[in-house]
Scaffold this motif. Structure first.
Motif, mmCIF file in Angstrom:
data_model
loop_
_atom_site.group_PDB
_atom_site.id
_atom_site.type_symbol
_atom_site.label_atom_id
_atom_site.label_comp_id
_atom_site.label_asym_id
_atom_site.label_seq_id
_atom_site.Cartn_x
_atom_site.Cartn_y
_atom_site.Cartn_z
ATOM 1 N N ILE A 63 0.856 -1.185 0.000
ATOM 2 C CA ILE A 63 0.000 0.000 0.000
ATOM 3 C C ILE A 63 0.891 1.233 0.000
ATOM 4 C CG2 ILE A 63 -1.768 1.268 1.272
ATOM 5 C CD1 ILE A 63 -2.501 -1.449 2.598
ATOM 6 N N LYS A 64 0.682 2.108 -0.981
ATOM 7 C CA LYS A 64 1.393 3.383 -1.028
ATOM 8 C C LYS A 64 0.477 4.447 -0.449
ATOM 9 C CE LYS A 64 4.885 4.089 -2.750
ATOM 10 N NZ LYS A 64 6.226 4.146 -2.145
ATOM 11 N N ALA A 65 1.026 5.221 0.486
ATOM 12 C CA ALA A 65 0.257 6.257 1.165
ATOM 13 C C ALA A 65 0.953 7.601 1.032
ATOM 14 C CB ALA A 65 0.093 5.893 2.641
ATOM 15 N N SER A 66 0.261 8.656 1.389
ATOM 16 C CA SER A 66 0.878 9.975 1.404
ATOM 17 C C SER A 66 2.061 9.957 2.364
ATOM 18 C CB SER A 66 -0.141 11.023 1.859
ATOM 19 O OG SER A 66 -1.245 11.050 0.989
ATOM 20 N N VAL A 67 3.060 10.767 2.073
ATOM 21 C CA VAL A 67 4.281 10.806 2.878
ATOM 22 C C VAL A 67 3.951 11.071 4.347
ATOM 23 C CG1 VAL A 67 6.458 12.033 3.243
ATOM 24 C CG2 VAL A 67 5.663 11.557 0.916
ATOM 25 N N GLY A 68 4.502 10.216 5.210
ATOM 26 C CA GLY A 68 4.344 10.374 6.656
ATOM 27 C C GLY A 68 3.085 9.771 7.250
ATOM 28 N N THR A 69 2.222 9.206 6.406
ATOM 29 C CA THR A 69 0.933 8.718 6.905
ATOM 30 C C THR A 69 0.838 7.201 7.023
ATOM 31 O OG1 THR A 69 -0.068 8.653 4.702
ATOM 32 C CG2 THR A 69 -0.251 10.727 5.931
ATOM 33 N N ALA A 70 1.821 6.484 6.520
ATOM 34 C CA ALA A 70 1.742 5.015 6.506
ATOM 35 C C ALA A 70 1.577 4.407 7.902
ATOM 36 C CB ALA A 70 2.950 4.418 5.793
ATOM 37 N N PRO A 71 2.287 4.878 8.929
ATOM 38 C CA PRO A 71 2.094 4.269 10.251
ATOM 39 C C PRO A 71 0.649 4.376 10.761
ATOM 40 C CG PRO A 71 4.137 5.505 10.234
ATOM 41 C CD PRO A 71 3.416 5.830 8.947
ATOM 42 N N GLY A 72 0.006 5.499 10.506
ATOM 43 C CA GLY A 72 -1.386 5.668 10.933
ATOM 44 C C GLY A 72 -2.347 4.775 10.172
ATOM 45 N N VAL A 73 -2.114 4.670 8.872
ATOM 46 C CA VAL A 73 -2.960 3.791 8.049
ATOM 47 C C VAL A 73 -2.773 2.343 8.483
ATOM 48 C CG1 VAL A 73 -3.408 2.945 5.711
ATOM 49 C CG2 VAL A 73 -3.006 5.386 6.094
ATOM 50 N N ALA A 74 -1.515 1.933 8.727
ATOM 51 C CA ALA A 74 -1.242 0.560 9.167
ATOM 52 C C ALA A 74 -1.904 0.281 10.514
ATOM 53 C CB ALA A 74 0.264 0.325 9.258
ATOM 54 N N ALA A 75 -1.863 1.250 11.418
ATOM 55 C CA ALA A 75 -2.507 1.077 12.725
ATOM 56 C C ALA A 75 -4.015 0.915 12.565
ATOM 57 C CB ALA A 75 -2.188 2.263 13.632
ATOM 58 N N ALA A 76 -4.620 1.676 11.654
ATOM 59 C CA ALA A 76 -6.059 1.548 11.406
ATOM 60 C C ALA A 76 -6.389 0.188 10.803
ATOM 61 C CB ALA A 76 -6.551 2.675 10.497
ATOM 62 N N LEU A 77 -5.547 -0.288 9.891
ATOM 63 C CA LEU A 77 -5.744 -1.620 9.304
ATOM 64 C C LEU A 77 -5.659 -2.697 10.381
ATOM 65 C CD1 LEU A 77 -3.697 -1.446 6.003
ATOM 66 C CD2 LEU A 77 -6.089 -2.108 6.191
ATOM 67 N N ASP A 78 -4.653 -2.597 11.236
ATOM 68 C CA ASP A 78 -4.502 -3.581 12.316
ATOM 69 C C ASP A 78 -5.690 -3.539 13.272
ATOM 70 O OD1 ASP A 78 -2.090 -4.412 11.240
ATOM 71 O OD2 ASP A 78 -0.865 -3.221 12.623
ATOM 72 N N ALA A 79 -6.163 -2.338 13.578
ATOM 73 C CA ALA A 79 -7.288 -2.194 14.506
ATOM 74 C C ALA A 79 -8.589 -2.743 13.932
ATOM 75 C CB ALA A 79 -7.470 -0.728 14.892
ATOM 76 N N ALA A 80 -8.705 -2.758 12.596
ATOM 77 C CA ALA A 80 -9.929 -3.256 11.959
ATOM 78 C C ALA A 80 -10.071 -4.758 12.109
ATOM 79 C CB ALA A 80 -9.955 -2.866 10.486
ATOM 80 N N ASP A 81 -8.994 -5.437 12.451
ATOM 81 C CA ASP A 81 -9.024 -6.883 12.686
ATOM 82 C C ASP A 81 -9.680 -7.617 11.512
ATOM 83 O OD1 ASP A 81 -8.403 -9.140 14.181
ATOM 84 O OD2 ASP A 81 -10.359 -9.162 15.166
ATOM 85 N N ILE A 82 -9.131 -7.388 10.327
ATOM 86 C CA ILE A 82 -9.660 -7.986 9.104
ATOM 87 C C ILE A 82 -9.290 -9.464 9.056
ATOM 88 C CG2 ILE A 82 -9.581 -7.898 6.575
ATOM 89 C CD1 ILE A 82 -8.903 -4.879 6.925
ATOM 90 N N ALA A 83 -10.274 -10.292 8.754
ATOM 91 C CA ALA A 83 -10.055 -11.740 8.707
ATOM 92 C C ALA A 83 -8.948 -12.091 7.720
ATOM 93 C CB ALA A 83 -11.349 -12.451 8.308
ATOM 94 N N ASP A 84 -8.115 -13.051 8.088
ATOM 95 C CA ASP A 84 -7.044 -13.593 7.255
ATOM 96 C C ASP A 84 -5.918 -12.610 6.973
ATOM 97 O OD1 ASP A 84 -8.269 -16.115 7.098
ATOM 98 O OD2 ASP A 84 -9.492 -15.469 5.407
ATOM 99 N N VAL A 85 -5.848 -11.499 7.718
ATOM 100 C CA VAL A 85 -4.708 -10.594 7.633
ATOM 101 C C VAL A 85 -3.841 -10.865 8.855
ATOM 102 C CG1 VAL A 85 -3.954 -8.186 7.746
ATOM 103 C CG2 VAL A 85 -5.869 -8.837 6.273
ATOM 104 N N LEU A 86 -2.601 -11.264 8.595
ATOM 105 C CA LEU A 86 -1.705 -11.644 9.687
ATOM 106 C C LEU A 86 -1.054 -10.447 10.353
ATOM 107 C CD1 LEU A 86 -0.018 -14.710 7.964
ATOM 108 C CD2 LEU A 86 -1.937 -14.694 9.569
ATOM 109 N N GLY A 87 -0.804 -9.376 9.602
ATOM 110 C CA GLY A 87 -0.192 -8.191 10.177
ATOM 111 C C GLY A 87 0.353 -7.281 9.110
ATOM 112 N N SER A 88 0.965 -6.166 9.569
ATOM 113 C CA SER A 88 1.499 -5.187 8.630
ATOM 114 C C SER A 88 2.800 -4.598 9.158
ATOM 115 C CB SER A 88 0.475 -4.077 8.392
ATOM 116 O OG SER A 88 0.251 -3.356 9.584
#
Length: 143
Positions: free
Chosen positions: A87-112
């Protein structure tokens, strides 16, 4: 497990996996999954579960709204190879997006793993990776 709980779990999976625009589509998907229900029942489930419609007219789970906002505002691109999603994100925003993805607890996603503008997401299977790409594109308003 109660019938309503099983049906709502199925609705959760369907809404995350498909571009559902109408209650009728949701009833049809539920029937294909072995649930016999009316549109009125689905309407009550939608209200009870707090489903919302995106501006594009697609249903989204209430718990996914924060993630959807972050994805639509900050994600520039999504690519997949097998079970790895980049996933390509705006500069400086990837950690926040990754944290939101992890918090969503999406099935079959092991981590980021997140850098400054790039996130690597590891899905359990290639199919789960494709499902994640489809969901992210749904949140981005892309097809």
């Amino acid at each position: 497990m109660r019938k309503r709980t099983r049906r709502q779990d199925a609705i959760r999976d369907i809404v995350r996996a498909e571009h559902i625009r109408t209650q009728r589509q949701l009833v049809d998907h539920l029937e294909a999954d072995g649930f016999s229900c009316t549109q009125a029942t689905v309407s009550r489930d939608i209200t009870e579960m707090g489903l919302r419609k995106l501006p594009e007219g697609v249903y989204v789970l209430a718990e996914d709204l924060h993630l959807q906002r972050m994805i639509s505002d900050l994600v520039i691109g999504v690519k997949r190879t097998e079970n790895l999603v980049l996933i390509k994100a705006s500069v400086g925003t990837a950690p926040g997006v990754a944290a939101a993805l992890d918090a969503a607890d999406i099935a079959d996603v092991l981590g980021s793993i997140a850098g400054d503008d790039t996130i690597l997401v590891i899905a359990q299977t290639p199919e789960a990776g494709q499902q994640l790409v489809d969901n992210l594109n749904k949140f981005r308003g892309a097809r």
